[in-house]
Design a protein around this motif. Structure first.
Motif, PDB file in Angstrom:
ATOM      1  N   PRO A  61     -62.855  47.583  -7.625  1.00 42.86           N
ATOM      2  CA  PRO A  61     -63.657  48.373  -8.568  1.00 42.86           C
ATOM      3  C   PRO A  61     -64.764  49.176  -7.888  1.00 42.86           C
ATOM      4  CG  PRO A  61     -63.497  46.070  -9.266  1.00 42.86           C
ATOM      5  CD  PRO A  61     -62.908  46.150  -7.905  1.00 42.86           C
ATOM      6  N   PRO A  62     -65.106  50.337  -8.445  1.00 43.23           N
ATOM      7  CA  PRO A  62     -66.188  51.148  -7.882  1.00 43.23           C
ATOM      8  C   PRO A  62     -67.496  50.353  -7.944  1.00 43.23           C
ATOM      9  CG  PRO A  62     -65.447  52.020 -10.003  1.00 43.23           C
ATOM     10  CD  PRO A  62     -64.475  50.979  -9.606  1.00 43.23           C
ATOM     11  N   TYR A 101     -63.923  58.133 -16.186  1.00 42.90           N
ATOM     12  CA  TYR A 101     -64.679  58.924 -15.220  1.00 42.90           C
ATOM     13  C   TYR A 101     -66.135  58.482 -15.076  1.00 42.90           C
ATOM     14  CZ  TYR A 101     -66.152  63.207 -12.795  1.00 42.90           C
ATOM     15  OH  TYR A 101     -66.639  64.111 -11.898  1.00 42.90           O
ATOM     16  N   GLU A 102     -66.862  58.418 -16.174  1.00 37.96           N
ATOM     17  CA  GLU A 102     -68.303  58.151 -16.069  1.00 37.96           C
ATOM     18  C   GLU A 102     -68.663  56.711 -16.411  1.00 37.96           C
ATOM     19  OE1 GLU A 102     -70.015  61.126 -18.572  1.00 37.96           O
ATOM     20  OE2 GLU A 102     -69.970  62.632 -16.995  1.00 37.96           O
ATOM     21  N   CYS A 103     -67.657  55.867 -16.543  1.00 37.29           N
ATOM     22  CA  CYS A 103     -67.899  54.494 -16.992  1.00 37.29           C
ATOM     23  C   CYS A 103     -68.387  53.617 -15.841  1.00 37.29           C
ATOM     24  CB  CYS A 103     -66.611  53.939 -17.576  1.00 37.29           C
ATOM     25  SG  CYS A 103     -66.706  52.228 -18.058  1.00 37.29           S
ATOM     26  N   THR A 104     -69.404  52.799 -16.110  1.00 39.82           N
ATOM     27  CA  THR A 104     -69.927  51.886 -15.076  1.00 39.82           C
ATOM     28  C   THR A 104     -69.990  50.450 -15.597  1.00 39.82           C
ATOM     29  OG1 THR A 104     -72.172  52.354 -15.793  1.00 39.82           O
ATOM     30  CG2 THR A 104     -71.360  53.661 -13.977  1.00 39.82           C
ATOM     31  N   VAL A 105     -69.212  50.152 -16.624  1.00 47.03           N
ATOM     32  CA  VAL A 105     -69.347  48.860 -17.303  1.00 47.03           C
ATOM     33  C   VAL A 105     -69.141  47.673 -16.363  1.00 47.03           C
ATOM     34  CG1 VAL A 105     -68.325  47.351 -19.044  1.00 47.03           C
ATOM     35  CG2 VAL A 105     -68.841  49.713 -19.614  1.00 47.03           C
ATOM     36  N   CYS A 106     -68.075  47.704 -15.541  1.00 42.53           N
ATOM     37  CA  CYS A 106     -67.803  46.534 -14.696  1.00 42.53           C
ATOM     38  C   CYS A 106     -68.964  46.246 -13.771  1.00 42.53           C
ATOM     39  CB  CYS A 106     -66.500  46.707 -13.923  1.00 42.53           C
ATOM     40  SG  CYS A 106     -66.427  48.162 -12.874  1.00 42.53           S
ATOM     41  N   SER A 107     -69.574  47.303 -13.237  1.00 41.86           N
ATOM     42  CA  SER A 107     -70.683  47.087 -12.315  1.00 41.86           C
ATOM     43  C   SER A 107     -71.934  46.638 -13.075  1.00 41.86           C
ATOM     44  CB  SER A 107     -70.959  48.345 -11.499  1.00 41.86           C
ATOM     45  OG  SER A 107     -71.520  49.355 -12.303  1.00 41.86           O
ATOM     46  N   ASP A 108     -72.020  47.007 -14.339  1.00 42.87           N
ATOM     47  CA  ASP A 108     -73.180  46.590 -15.127  1.00 42.87           C
ATOM     48  C   ASP A 108     -73.120  45.107 -15.491  1.00 42.87           C
ATOM     49  OD1 ASP A 108     -74.147  49.148 -15.091  1.00 42.87           O
ATOM     50  OD2 ASP A 108     -73.278  49.712 -17.025  1.00 42.87           O
ATOM     51  N   THR A 140     -72.196  38.420 -10.146  1.00 45.30           N
ATOM     52  CA  THR A 140     -72.376  38.032  -8.745  1.00 45.30           C
ATOM     53  C   THR A 140     -72.823  39.195  -7.869  1.00 45.30           C
ATOM     54  OG1 THR A 140     -70.190  38.594  -7.915  1.00 45.30           O
ATOM     55  CG2 THR A 140     -70.411  36.473  -9.004  1.00 45.30           C
ATOM     56  N   GLY A 141     -72.808  40.393  -8.410  1.00 48.42           N
ATOM     57  CA  GLY A 141     -73.105  41.545  -7.568  1.00 48.42           C
ATOM     58  C   GLY A 141     -71.922  41.927  -6.689  1.00 48.42           C
ATOM     59  N   ALA A 142     -70.766  41.299  -6.943  1.00 51.40           N
ATOM     60  CA  ALA A 142     -69.559  41.685  -6.212  1.00 51.40           C
ATOM     61  C   ALA A 142     -69.244  43.141  -6.514  1.00 51.40           C
ATOM     62  CB  ALA A 142     -68.390  40.795  -6.602  1.00 51.40           C
ATOM     63  N   ILE A 143     -69.499  43.518  -7.768  1.00 48.25           N
ATOM     64  CA  ILE A 143     -69.437  44.936  -8.133  1.00 48.25           C
ATOM     65  C   ILE A 143     -70.887  45.350  -8.341  1.00 48.25           C
ATOM     66  CG2 ILE A 143     -68.376  46.644  -9.645  1.00 48.25           C
ATOM     67  CD1 ILE A 143     -66.528  44.445 -10.662  1.00 48.25           C
ATOM     68  N   ARG A 144     -71.408  46.080  -7.390  1.00 50.82           N
ATOM     69  CA  ARG A 144     -72.835  46.408  -7.419  1.00 50.82           C
ATOM     70  C   ARG A 144     -73.114  47.483  -8.468  1.00 50.82           C
ATOM     71  NH1 ARG A 144     -75.629  48.935  -2.381  1.00 50.82           N
ATOM     72  NH2 ARG A 144     -75.159  50.655  -3.777  1.00 50.82           N
TER      73      ARG A 144
END
Lengths: 526, 310
Positions: A348-349, A402-409, A413-417
């Protein structure tokens, strides 16, 4: 006279207060809860450990040192789940067969501290897979994601079908797409294990397999506040021991094994003499119990293992075998496969790199649940054992918005920053590779362009081909690897455009802003 | 006035009111005194979407000609993308709202709106402004996100596409109105009324696998034709379609075309499009293929066309 078990009920109250939103957040297939509910999960110990959140770790350790393993009864969703299972198990049973079915057992220190040592060592040597499989929070996450959620969706669909007949679309039909075989098996095994262990011996998981339980146990054995006997009052009736889910109360010796006590406070209410209290009773104030002779004979038959000593012994033993472990891990991971069919997973981004992601992700599947486009899916063994159950971007029938950041939010664990919108739209997690020999425009000589249609940056664009036909072309420096093209490519069995993962994510330039041209038209043109 | 006279007058007045002067009114309002034939196609330019819709329907003889009392009506806009109205990725919400109202005013028992979106359906429904528009107008916005909502239908005339799964709202409808937005399209070259049919089916992959242009024409042969096609060209995406990247892809044309003839309306829309970007009719293969199926004509000169500039 019996006291109102205030402590127990406040424990239950806070546990529900925590458990309910967390569980609903994991089930939330309609995206009704704000992403910030994930803040509740930031206090989970293993995620904090992997994320390196020192403040949270310190807080948890101090909490355990002061009050014992409150974490296990109030903050651990798997612990509360086990209490729920226990509650369900007790329904319709007499007290003796239900809530009072337990009995004191000596601790399995070699197993629990040994396992803790192995888990930590594996993690230190770069294999966090064991920690991921044992972590209570992540197991709960996998159970909720892969079992509770689909069941809820199925019920939703039944209700939606019913409402549809009266033209009510407040509920809508949903399809379970993100549950993979591996994830389902992992969740089922975990849930069955919880049910069996709880029915058999209460919180046995927490005091044998659970790395968090073992770690906190090491601290809580010195906790300042603890459940303690009033030895003058106790008649050694054993009711407390029978009601102890942790099987940590030895009524005969009037001791409570604080390293295993999860602060559920059931024992306090069970005591008819009010001789059990939760009070300030630090190690240095404790009076040593002089063991009656016959009991000491008893216990010599099953020697009381010293927790710390066995822990150290096991650690040393494991340390010796570590070198072989790391070579084993290297064998399992194919380092670089030259064949393109064996590209590594797209992470994931925000995960920055494959290696970093593998180190930090505990496979709790919260991102899988919260991803609005259902593109994150838990892996099976296709990417090797050390990527097992971890989520990757699977462009099977959807793509990364495109503009979604849900997984990182939401990632605890911060694995997805966390990423800003600007960072997200320029993070290249992979690059679309176009294989013309498979493309429909080339093979069938018909229009298609589905890939370009779905490309948000127009990295995939159509260029003139034969006659009026146009064919895709990729500008790699514009591609962010969102998979819009791959997800929609109609070619089977192997698609004509596939995203090749970046093992290290890179940043690309955002698409250039074009000037808006004024178009003036006064005629219809027909 | 005597009571008898009063009653007599009332009866006459009542009869007069019930007479239909709509076509006369339409003729009067467009300054053409002579009573003329109802046009096959009406194009309007220079107004807000709801105003242009008003004028266009008036010229056609009113919505009542197409939507009858008690009918279940479906309106099928393009809601394919998670884009705001300014970016012209979807049909203009103002147009959809006005049309839902018109249908309800005409006595429709219910008006349902849906699309099988490309981006996440909830985001599309919300960002396009169409979900809110439909609710405000009193219509029903229905999901189209799950195969469950689609039922198989035969297309006996189809060449490449012999059957398809079509959204059940349409299968149950007594009448439906096709409301595309005019856009450039990477695959089909142009997306308008015929291409908008791709949002009524579940499986679009077979379209791309089996000659996209032919399949678009094939799906248009489905026996239940829209009573009207209304092309939204208020804002038109002339490049990077169908999704678009930015406002630079959009030209504001403030136009609207309306016709029951789907091939003619796409031909006309192509003419409009061509004033901004050159596009050959041959490249938009499905239009000619539609004509071969007798779904309409590309020869606009044989039709009665009414052009209204506001």
């Amino acid at each position: 006279m019996k006291r109102v078990p205030l402590l127990k009920w406040s424990r239950v109250f806070f546990a529900i207060l925590f458990f309910l939103p967390v569980t609903l957040f994991f089930i939330d297939f309609r995206d009704m809860f704000p992403d910030r509910v994930s803040a509740l999960l930031e206090y989970q110990l293993v995620p904090a450990l992997l994320g390196g959140f020192a403040g949270i770790l310190l807080f948890q350790f101090v909490l355990a040192l002061l009050f014992g393993r409150i974490y296990c009864s109030v903050l651990c969703p798997a612990g509360i789940l086990q209490d729920v299972i226990n509650r369900l198990y007790c329904i319709g049973k007499k007290k003796k067969k239900g809530t009072r079915r337990f009995s004191y057992h000596s601790p399995m220190n070699v197993l629990r501290y040994g396992l803790l040592g192995v888990t930590i060592l594996f993690a230190l040597f770069g294999f966090t897979g064991l920690l991921m499989l044992l972590d209570p929070y992540s197991n709960f996450g996998r159970i909720a994601t892969n079992l509770f959620r689909p069941v809820t969706m199925w019920i939703n669909n039944l209700a939606a079908d019913f409402l549809m007949r009266v033209d009510n679309y407040s509920l809508y039909h949903v399809t379970v797409t993100t549950v993979t075989t591996a994830a389902l098996i992992a969740a089922l095994v975990a849930l069955i294990l919880f049910i069996v262990l709880v029915a058999w011996r209460g919180r046995l998981f927490c005091n044998t397999l659970c790395p968090v339980g073992s770690l906190l146990g090491l601290i809580s054995r010195y906790s300042l506040f603890r459940v303690s006997f009033d030895k003058n009052n106790c008649i050694q009736c054993g009711l407390c021991a029978q009601s102890c889910k942790a099987e940590a109360i030895d009524a005969k010796q009037m001791t409570v094994d604080t390293s295993r006590c999860v602060d559920c406070f059931n024992c306090i209410g069970s005591c008819s003499k009010n001789s059990l209290t939760y009070r300030f009773n630090p190690v240095w104030k404790r009076d040593r119990v002089v063991l009656p002779v016959e009991l000491s004979v008893d216990s010599s038959a099953t020697p009381h293992p010293n927790g710390r000593r066995s822990f150290l012994a096991t650690t040393v033993a494991i340390a010796g075998s570590v070198s072989s472990v790391s070579t084993l891990a290297n064998k399992i991971v194919p380092i670089e496969d030259p064949k393109i069919e064996k590209w590594p997973p797209v992470t994931p981004p925000g995960s920055l790199s494959l290696e970093r992601f593998k180190d930090k992700c505990t496979a709790c599947h919260l991102c899988v649940v919260q991803c609005p486009s259902h593109v994150l899916r838990p892996a099976g063994l296709e990417y090797g054992f050390d990527f097992l159950l971890r989520p990757h971007l699977a462009y099977i029938d959807s793509y990364c918005n495109y503009e979604c950041t849900v997984c990182s939010d939401v990632c605890p664990t911060g694995a997805i920053r966390p990423l800003t919108k600007e960072e997200k739209i320029t993070t290249q997690v992979g690059v679309a590779k176009f294989m013309i020999e498979r493309c429909i425009v080339h093979t069938e000589k018909t229009d298609c362009g589905a890939c370009s249609e779905h490309c948000p940056t127009q990295a995939v664009h159509m260029v003139p081909y034969e006659g009026t036909l146009t064919i895709p072309a990729v500008t790699e420096e514009l591609c962010i690897g969102c998979g819009g093209c791959e997800s929609i490519c109609p070619v089977r069995p192997v698609r004509a455009i596939i995203v090749k993962s970046n093992i290290e994510h890179i940043f690309v330039e955002p698409p250039k802003e074009e000037k808006v041209k004024e178009v003036q038209i006064d005629d219809f043109g027909f | 006035m005597k009571r008898r006279d009063f009653l007599k007058t009332s009866v006459i007045a009542g009869a007069a009111i019930s007479l239909n002067f709509e076509s006369l009114q339409a003729a009067l309002s467009t300054n053409t005194i002579a009573v003329e034939k109802v046009p096959d196609l009406v194009a309007v330019m220079g107004g807000e979407p709801e105003v242009m819709l008003d004028k266009a329907l008036e010229a056609l003889g009113g919505i009542g000609k197409y939507i009858k009392k008690g009918q279940k009506v479906v309106i099928k806009p393009n809601i394919g993308w998670d884009r705001t109205p300014e970016l012209a990725g979807n049909t203009n919400p103002k147009l959809v709202k006005a049309l839902v109202k018109k249908c309800l005013d005409a006595g429709a028992s219910k008006v349902t709106v849906f699309d099988h979106t490309c981006d996440n359906w909830q985001k599309c429904y919300a960002s396009s402004g169409i979900a809110d528009a439909v609710k405000e107008a009193g219509g029903i916005i229905m999901p189209g996100n799950d195969e469950k909502y689609y039922k198989p239908v035969d297309l006996p005339q189809g060449k490449s596409l012999k059957n398809a799964q079509i959204h059940e709202a349409l299968l149950e409808a007594d009448a439906w109105i096709n409301v595309p937005v005019l856009k450039n399209h990477g695959g089909a070259k142009l997306t308008c009324a015929m291409k908008n049919y791709m949002g009524i089916v579940w499986d679009r992959r077979v379209f791309h696998q089996n000659d996209l242009q032919q399949c678009i024409a094939d799906i248009c042969t489905w026996s239940k034709k829209p009573v009207l096609n209304i092309v939204d060209a208020y804002r038109m995406m002339h490049q990077n379609g169908p999704q678009g990247k930015s406002a630079a892809d959009v030209a504001t044309l403030k136009s609207l075309i309306i016709s029951p003839n789907i091939v003619a309306i796409d031909t006309a829309a192509l003419g409009l499009f061509n004033q901004v970007k050159k596009l050959d009719m041959a490249a938009v293969g499905h239009i000619k293929k539609g004509e071969e199926f007798n779904l309409g004509t590309t020869s606009l000169d044989k039709l009665t066309i009414k052009r209204i500039k506001l």
